[in-house]
Design a protein around this motif. Structure first.
Motif, mmCIF file in Angstrom:
data_model
loop_
_atom_site.group_PDB
_atom_site.id
_atom_site.type_symbol
_atom_site.label_atom_id
_atom_site.label_comp_id
_atom_site.label_asym_id
_atom_site.label_seq_id
_atom_site.Cartn_x
_atom_site.Cartn_y
_atom_site.Cartn_z
ATOM 1 N N GLY A 88 -1.464 -0.575 6.010
ATOM 2 C CA GLY A 88 -0.273 -0.729 5.190
ATOM 3 C C GLY A 88 1.003 -0.751 6.011
ATOM 4 N N PRO B 77 -8.548 9.208 1.881
ATOM 5 C CA PRO B 77 -7.123 8.914 1.815
ATOM 6 C C PRO B 77 -6.287 10.003 2.498
ATOM 7 C CG PRO B 77 -8.152 8.559 -0.316
ATOM 8 C CD PRO B 77 -9.177 9.218 0.550
ATOM 9 N N ASP B 78 -5.193 9.584 3.104
ATOM 10 C CA ASP B 78 -4.204 10.450 3.744
ATOM 11 C C ASP B 78 -4.704 11.180 4.986
ATOM 12 O OD1 ASP B 78 -2.290 9.720 1.826
ATOM 13 O OD2 ASP B 78 -2.895 11.357 0.494
ATOM 14 N N PRO C 20 -4.296 5.041 4.324
ATOM 15 C CA PRO C 20 -3.450 4.874 3.139
ATOM 16 C C PRO C 20 -3.897 5.767 1.972
ATOM 17 C CG PRO C 20 -3.923 2.743 4.095
ATOM 18 C CD PRO C 20 -4.786 3.742 4.821
ATOM 19 N N SER C 21 -2.934 6.197 1.184
ATOM 20 C CA SER C 21 -3.186 7.076 0.040
ATOM 21 C C SER C 21 -4.051 6.412 -1.015
ATOM 22 C CB SER C 21 -1.863 7.520 -0.583
ATOM 23 O OG SER C 21 -1.063 8.176 0.374
ATOM 24 N N ASP C 22 -3.987 5.090 -1.111
ATOM 25 C CA ASP C 22 -4.758 4.380 -2.134
ATOM 26 C C ASP C 22 -6.107 3.876 -1.607
ATOM 27 O OD1 ASP C 22 -3.809 2.391 -0.459
ATOM 28 O OD2 ASP C 22 -2.829 1.235 -2.039
ATOM 29 N N PHE C 23 -6.536 4.360 -0.441
ATOM 30 C CA PHE C 23 -7.813 3.968 0.167
ATOM 31 C C PHE C 23 -8.961 4.627 -0.596
ATOM 32 C CE2 PHE C 23 -11.153 4.433 3.435
ATOM 33 C CZ PHE C 23 -11.231 3.133 3.907
ATOM 34 N N THR C 24 -10.010 3.899 -0.799
ATOM 35 C CA THR C 24 -11.203 4.435 -1.453
ATOM 36 C C THR C 24 -12.041 5.173 -0.417
ATOM 37 O OG1 THR C 24 -11.224 2.593 -3.008
ATOM 38 C CG2 THR C 24 -13.270 3.826 -2.769
ATOM 39 N N ARG D 180 0.830 -1.200 0.000
ATOM 40 C CA ARG D 180 0.000 0.000 0.000
ATOM 41 C C ARG D 180 0.869 1.256 0.000
ATOM 42 N NH1 ARG D 180 -5.541 -1.422 1.991
ATOM 43 N NH2 ARG D 180 -5.819 0.643 1.188
ATOM 44 N N LYS D 181 0.317 2.310 -0.577
ATOM 45 C CA LYS D 181 0.980 3.609 -0.526
ATOM 46 C C LYS D 181 0.490 4.313 0.735
ATOM 47 C CE LYS D 181 1.753 7.844 -3.013
ATOM 48 N NZ LYS D 181 1.310 8.755 -4.047
#
Length: 143
Positions: free
Chosen positions: A41, A97-98, A22-26, A2-3
């Motif tokens: 992650g 995300p983030d 995580p940055s790639d979380f929806t 994960r990012k």
């Protein structure tokens, strides 16, 4: 893989280590009285005799109305840390995300062992408080 934004302290004197979604979380809606488990992650190596404990971020808790659910990560755990949030508000909450979402503290764990005994042997003497529980010392402001 994960990012993620690496866990960090916002200030050098902060007790808690901030974790991020995580940055790639929806983007996910969490309805009132529901919860979500967010895979962070992040994996950690917690020393024996210690535990990583999740605590609410004050701004997240008071602004969004979400609180930490499952909070204890034991030293023997080697998997990905999941962040468990519970929406205790009366409105939908959106996890994005983030987002800085939770803080963790690395805390020592006592090695005290439990032992069963007869109730009569439990206390050597009665304390001033005795069995007084919730509210027994008063909750109103002292005059």
């Amino acid at each position: 893989m994960r990012k993620v934004i690496p866990p960090m302290r916002a200030h050098s004197l902060d007790a808690g280590i901030d974790f991020f979604v995580p940055s790639d979380f929806t983007i996910t809606k969490v309805s009132p009285n529901n919860s979500i488990k967010i895979p962070s992650g992040i994996k950690v190596n917690i020393p024996q005799g210690w535990a990583l404990i999740a605590f609410n971020k004050s701004g997240v808790c008071t602004t969004l109305g979400v609180i930490a659910g499952a909070c204890v990560i034991d030293s023997g755990y080697q998997g990905e840390i999941h962040i468990h949030l519970i929406n205790v508000s009366k409105k939908d909450v959106f996890i994005t995300p983030d987002m800085k979402i939770m803080q963790f503290l690395l805390m020592p764990v006592s090695g005290v062992q439990t032992e069963e005994c007869d109730l009569e042997e439990l206390y050597e003497e009665e304390s001033e408080r005795s069995t007084g529980g919730f509210g027994s010392t008063g909750w109103e402001r002292a005059a």
